[in-house]
Design an enzyme around this catalytic site. Structure first.
Site, PDB file in Angstrom:
ATOM      1  N   LEU A  62      79.517   5.312  11.367  1.00  0.00           N
ATOM      2  CA  LEU A  62      79.203   6.028  10.129  1.00  0.00           C
ATOM      3  C   LEU A  62      78.022   6.956  10.329  1.00  0.00           C
ATOM      4  O   LEU A  62      76.958   6.527  10.779  1.00  0.00           O
ATOM      5  CB  LEU A  62      78.872   5.038   9.009  1.00  0.00           C
ATOM      6  CG  LEU A  62      80.022   4.168   8.511  1.00  0.00           C
ATOM      7  CD1 LEU A  62      79.589   3.348   7.308  1.00  0.00           C
ATOM      8  CD2 LEU A  62      81.232   5.032   8.144  1.00  0.00           C
ATOM      9  N   TYR A 146      92.546 -11.499   3.657  1.00  0.00           N
ATOM     10  CA  TYR A 146      91.598 -10.964   2.673  1.00  0.00           C
ATOM     11  C   TYR A 146      90.445 -11.947   2.463  1.00  0.00           C
ATOM     12  O   TYR A 146      89.274 -11.581   2.557  1.00  0.00           O
ATOM     13  CB  TYR A 146      92.344 -10.721   1.359  1.00  0.00           C
ATOM     14  CG  TYR A 146      91.521 -10.055   0.282  1.00  0.00           C
ATOM     15  CD1 TYR A 146      91.131  -8.723   0.391  1.00  0.00           C
ATOM     16  CD2 TYR A 146      91.163 -10.748  -0.882  1.00  0.00           C
ATOM     17  CE1 TYR A 146      90.393  -8.104  -0.614  1.00  0.00           C
ATOM     18  CE2 TYR A 146      90.437 -10.134  -1.897  1.00  0.00           C
ATOM     19  CZ  TYR A 146      90.062  -8.809  -1.758  1.00  0.00           C
ATOM     20  OH  TYR A 146      89.329  -8.204  -2.760  1.00  0.00           O
ATOM     21  N   LYS A 150      86.574 -11.249   3.633  1.00  0.00           N
ATOM     22  CA  LYS A 150      85.475 -11.133   2.663  1.00  0.00           C
ATOM     23  C   LYS A 150      84.407 -12.183   2.966  1.00  0.00           C
ATOM     24  O   LYS A 150      83.207 -11.922   2.792  1.00  0.00           O
ATOM     25  CB  LYS A 150      86.004 -11.301   1.237  1.00  0.00           C
ATOM     26  CG  LYS A 150      86.831 -10.114   0.744  1.00  0.00           C
ATOM     27  CD  LYS A 150      85.955  -8.917   0.426  1.00  0.00           C
ATOM     28  CE  LYS A 150      86.736  -7.755  -0.166  1.00  0.00           C
ATOM     29  NZ  LYS A 150      85.917  -6.540  -0.326  1.00  0.00           N
ATOM     30  N   THR A 176      89.772  -7.874 -12.334  1.00  0.00           N
ATOM     31  CA  THR A 176      89.298  -6.739 -13.132  1.00  0.00           C
ATOM     32  C   THR A 176      90.474  -5.812 -13.397  1.00  0.00           C
ATOM     33  O   THR A 176      91.378  -5.704 -12.569  1.00  0.00           O
ATOM     34  CB  THR A 176      88.210  -5.989 -12.336  1.00  0.00           C
ATOM     35  OG1 THR A 176      87.187  -6.930 -12.004  1.00  0.00           O
ATOM     36  CG2 THR A 176      87.594  -4.859 -13.146  1.00  0.00           C
ATOM     37  N   ARG A 187      99.454  -5.910  -8.733  1.00  0.00           N
ATOM     38  CA  ARG A 187      98.709  -6.965  -9.424  1.00  0.00           C
ATOM     39  C   ARG A 187      99.256  -7.151 -10.829  1.00  0.00           C
ATOM     40  O   ARG A 187     100.001  -6.318 -11.341  1.00  0.00           O
ATOM     41  CB  ARG A 187      97.213  -6.647  -9.422  1.00  0.00           C
ATOM     42  CG  ARG A 187      96.584  -7.108  -8.129  1.00  0.00           C
ATOM     43  CD  ARG A 187      95.115  -6.809  -8.053  1.00  0.00           C
ATOM     44  NE  ARG A 187      94.901  -5.404  -7.767  1.00  0.00           N
ATOM     45  CZ  ARG A 187      93.722  -4.913  -7.381  1.00  0.00           C
ATOM     46  NH1 ARG A 187      92.686  -5.690  -7.254  1.00  0.00           N
ATOM     47  NH2 ARG A 187      93.590  -3.618  -7.130  1.00  0.00           N
TER      48      ARG A 187
HETATM   49  N1  UDP Z   1     101.571 -12.587 -11.225  1.00  0.00           N
HETATM   50  C1  UDP Z   1     102.702 -12.744 -12.004  1.00  0.00           C
HETATM   51  N2  UDP Z   1     103.581 -11.702 -12.114  1.00  0.00           N
HETATM   52  C2  UDP Z   1     103.382 -10.503 -11.498  1.00  0.00           C
HETATM   53  C3  UDP Z   1     102.221 -10.334 -10.703  1.00  0.00           C
HETATM   54  C4  UDP Z   1     101.346 -11.405 -10.583  1.00  0.00           C
HETATM   55  O1  UDP Z   1     102.927 -13.815 -12.609  1.00  0.00           O
HETATM   56  O2  UDP Z   1     104.239  -9.596 -11.668  1.00  0.00           O
HETATM   57  C5  UDP Z   1     100.621 -13.708 -11.122  1.00  0.00           C
HETATM   58  C6  UDP Z   1     100.219 -14.067  -9.693  1.00  0.00           C
HETATM   59  O3  UDP Z   1     101.148 -14.993  -9.133  1.00  0.00           O
HETATM   60  C7  UDP Z   1      98.844 -14.681  -9.917  1.00  0.00           C
HETATM   61  C8  UDP Z   1      98.297 -13.911 -11.124  1.00  0.00           C
HETATM   62  O4  UDP Z   1      99.433 -13.297 -11.746  1.00  0.00           O
HETATM   63  O5  UDP Z   1      98.952 -16.049 -10.250  1.00  0.00           O
HETATM   64  C9  UDP Z   1      97.301 -12.832 -10.744  1.00  0.00           C
HETATM   65  O6  UDP Z   1      97.870 -12.083  -9.715  1.00  0.00           O
HETATM   66  P1  UDP Z   1      97.229 -10.740  -9.156  1.00  0.00           P
HETATM   67  O7  UDP Z   1      98.200 -10.226  -8.123  1.00  0.00           O
HETATM   68  O8  UDP Z   1      96.885  -9.829 -10.260  1.00  0.00           O
HETATM   69  O9  UDP Z   1      95.872 -11.142  -8.434  1.00  0.00           O
HETATM   70  P2  UDP Z   1      95.217 -12.475  -7.850  1.00  0.00           P
HETATM   71  O10 UDP Z   1      94.354 -12.985  -8.941  1.00  0.00           O
HETATM   72  O11 UDP Z   1      96.300 -13.468  -7.490  1.00  0.00           O
HETATM   73  O12 UDP Z   1      94.467 -12.009  -6.673  1.00  0.00           O
END
Ligand code: UDP
Length: 320
Positions: A62, A146, A150, A176, A187
């Protein structure tokens, strides 16, 4: 004028952070290689003289000319759909990228903040999660790329703090949502809202009893900014998130109600066995240290987010 670097500045959180820093009177440089970010998120800033975007892969050496007061390391894919498709980039940006960003902060005498995550707690056995909890992470599961990256980033940050005396902060970000999330992000918020607006089935994974706690993006950025500039010595991580917890089934029903959608709710298998069963931040530390707590209700935040995705869907329909 204080000057800040935001890695991942074209991302969902990075771009909102650039906005916040500019509003606070900072000069801002954003680095992003657009792996998951988009210059659309910065389009409104391109005529701003205090702002500069540079297409930069932060796993490379960087270099930035001039003085620097703060480095915010926000770069990283963060959606579970990215874990199997970008596993090595995720490990690199949180491993090598964190090392590079810390090295730059050290060379410039700048403060450093790393965007860590509630995923360091894995599938937590302590509820709600306090910063003292060490977590329950499967290092070789699909989320391991991931979670462990982290955790390594946090360890590297503490090494620079202890060994090199860099003024570091670690924020553990919980779920968030808000404008500038990618519609195809994968998500739960963009999935459910997109499905509800299109009239497609809303896909609840598993039994829908797993819980999450959703923080609106402006609340989250307020916590991050306050943590980054506090004069208090904050050696350990700080949770920033909204402690209001819901099951995914309740969440699907809430989104159906707020969109007025006729979509049916369907159940699909969990994409990974490591999907955390519960998640809620204990924000006592942020309250006491920073006087911070979230202000935006889920209903108000979701209304803003739904409007944003409505606009995106209209744009997509026009261009196809
Ligand atoms: N989830 C769901 N349906 C979707 C996408 C996600 O039921 O279409 C659920 C997923 O299995 C998890 C929660 O929603 O239990 C949050 O998922 P996300 O991918 O937003 O992020 P995470 O908190 O798991 O990193």
């Amino acid at each position: 004028m204080p000057r800040a670097l935001v890695t991942g500045g074209a991302g969902f959180l990075g771009s909102h952070l650039c906005d916040r820093l500019l509003a606070e009177g900072y000069e801002v440089v954003a680095f992003d290689n657009l792996l998951t970010g988009s210059t659309d998120n910065l389009a409104h800033l391109l005529d701003e003289p205090r702002f500069r975007y540079v297409n930069y892969d932060v796993t490379e050496y960087l270099y930035l000319d001039g003085p620097l007061d703060l480095v915010y390391h926000m770069a990283s894919p963060a959606s579970p759909v990215d874990f199997p498709t970008k596993p090595i980039q995720i490990l690199k940006v949180n491993g090598i990228g964190t090392h590079r960003a810390l090295g730059l902060a050290r060379a410039k005498g700048a403060k450093f903040l790393i965007a860590s995550t509630s995923e360091v707690y894995g599938d937590p056995l302590v509820h709600p999660q306090t910063e003292e909890y060490w977590g329950n992470v499967n290092p070789i599961g699909t989320r391991g790329v991931y979670d462990e990256a982290k955790r390594y980033g946090e360890a590297m940050t503490m090494a620079y703090r202890r060994f090199h005396g860099v003024d570091t902060k670690i924020v553990r970000i919980f779920n968030t949502y808000g404008p500038r999330m990618r519609l195809n992000d994968g998500r739960v918020v963009p999935n459910f809202v997109g499905q509800a607006l299109r009239g497609d089935p809303i896909t609840v994974y598993g039994t829908g009893t797993q819980t999450r706690s959703f923080c609106y993006v402006s609340d989250l950025l307020d916590g991050i900014f306050k943590l980054s500039v506090t004069d208090k010595s904050v050696s350990g991580p700080v949770n920033i998130g909204n402690p209001t917890e819901r099951t995914m089934l309740e969440f699907a029903q809430e989104i159906k109600r707020l969109t007025g959608s006729a979509s049916e709710i369907v159940y699909e298998p969990l994409p990974t066995a490591d999907d955390p069963k519960q998640r809620r931040p204990d924000i006592t530390k942020a309250r006491e240290l920073l006087g911070w707590e979230p202000k935006i209700s889920l209903e108000d935040g979701l209304k803003e987010t739904i409007n944003y995705f409505k606009g995106k869907l209209t744009e997509t329909a026009k261009s196809s």
